[in-house]
Design a protein around this motif. Sequence first.
Motif, short mmCIF file in Angstrom:
data_model
loop_
_atom_site.label_atom_id
_atom_site.label_comp_id
_atom_site.label_asym_id
_atom_site.label_seq_id
_atom_site.Cartn_x
_atom_site.Cartn_y
_atom_site.Cartn_z
N ALA A 205 -120.99 -45.78 12.36
CA ALA A 205 -119.54 -45.78 12.49
C ALA A 205 -118.93 -44.53 11.85
CB ALA A 205 -118.95 -47.03 11.85
N ARG A 206 -119.42 -44.15 10.68
CA ARG A 206 -118.90 -42.94 10.03
C ARG A 206 -119.17 -41.70 10.88
NH1 ARG A 206 -120.57 -45.67 5.23
NH2 ARG A 206 -122.65 -44.73 5.38
N GLU A 207 -120.37 -41.61 11.43
CA GLU A 207 -120.70 -40.45 12.25
C GLU A 207 -119.88 -40.42 13.53
OE1 GLU A 207 -124.60 -38.20 14.18
OE2 GLU A 207 -124.87 -39.86 12.76
N ALA A 208 -119.72 -41.58 14.15
CA ALA A 208 -118.91 -41.65 15.38
C ALA A 208 -117.46 -41.28 15.10
CB ALA A 208 -119.01 -43.05 15.98
N HIS A 209 -116.94 -41.74 13.98
CA HIS A 209 -115.56 -41.40 13.59
C HIS A 209 -115.41 -39.90 13.40
CE1 HIS A 209 -111.69 -41.61 11.59
NE2 HIS A 209 -112.20 -40.98 10.56
N GLN A 210 -116.37 -39.28 12.75
CA GLN A 210 -116.33 -37.83 12.53
C GLN A 210 -116.36 -37.07 13.85
OE1 GLN A 210 -119.66 -37.28 9.92
NE2 GLN A 210 -118.59 -38.08 8.13
N ARG A 211 -117.00 -37.66 14.85
CA ARG A 211 -117.10 -37.02 16.16
C ARG A 211 -115.92 -37.38 17.06
NH1 ARG A 211 -122.46 -35.42 17.95
NH2 ARG A 211 -123.98 -35.53 16.26
N GLY A 212 -114.99 -38.18 16.57
CA GLY A 212 -113.80 -38.49 17.33
C GLY A 212 -113.96 -39.56 18.38
N ARG A 213 -114.98 -40.40 18.25
CA ARG A 213 -115.21 -41.46 19.23
C ARG A 213 -114.29 -42.65 18.98
NH1 ARG A 213 -118.91 -40.55 23.67
NH2 ARG A 213 -119.92 -38.61 23.04
N THR A 214 -113.90 -43.32 20.05
CA THR A 214 -113.25 -44.62 19.93
C THR A 214 -114.28 -45.65 19.51
OG1 THR A 214 -111.57 -44.11 21.60
CG2 THR A 214 -111.98 -46.42 21.14
N LEU A 215 -113.98 -46.40 18.44
CA LEU A 215 -114.92 -47.36 17.88
C LEU A 215 -114.38 -48.77 17.98
CD1 LEU A 215 -116.15 -45.72 14.55
CD2 LEU A 215 -117.52 -46.25 16.56
N LEU A 216 -115.26 -49.70 18.33
CA LEU A 216 -114.93 -51.12 18.34
C LEU A 216 -115.91 -51.88 17.46
CD1 LEU A 216 -114.47 -50.01 21.51
CD2 LEU A 216 -113.64 -52.34 21.75
#
Length: 261
Positions: A73-84
Amino acid sequence: MRRAGLLFGLCLAALFGQAQALSAEAPEPRHPLLSVVIDDLGQSLERDRQVFELPPGVAMAIMPDTPHAAELAREAHQRGRTLLLHLPMDPAGGPFAWSPELPAAELSRRLDAALAAVPYVQGVNNHEGSRMTADRAGMDLLMATLQERHLFFLDSRTSAATVAAAAAQQHGLASLSRDVFLDDQPDEASIARQLQTGIALARKQGSALLIGHPRPATLRVLARELPKLRAAGIELVEPTLLIAERGNRAMAAHGKNGVYR
């Protein structure tokens, strides 16, 4: 992080409110819109990081009871992904799973714990849940809580008996419903056909939301075909933009005159 979440919630609420106000007279979108969500993430970093190789509009749904949930989740957030948050629901089990037999206080505690396990999420969708999403009291509790937290809901529609999207709509919660599962049949040919089904549906109704899983065949098909969408007149967008476009109205397969059944 709380301030960032609040700002996102306010922005999403503004988008949703504007879409509701204009939905009756808004023009058709310039291009059909397609959103893709990859579920069941968090078990394997090596596998799940392959999603980052897909176009940035592809959203990621992470399960809370997985060994790499927070790191991914942290890595996806840093990459600007929408997270659910991919919230387990009965018949799924585990320490975070929602079940109709549980009291409201325990359901709320499990949601709090799941959100703590998967940081930076902008929305929630159900993992399994054919039994839980048919429980109206539980879904009312969930949608009211998500409204307070400024999170959207995506109904994975794992059962025709779901009342989740209807509850979200009645609570005025920004929400979506899944249109097509990509990989119930896990071979590449079947997945490619399901993707084309989603594209055809997007052309017919203006938008479509597809859910897949981090299976090798699914990731190969998406890596090959998603970059072709723009040339085919289809726009790949994040789920939040689909919420704004749909204005929380049900598609024809899920309701009548925009109201969920």
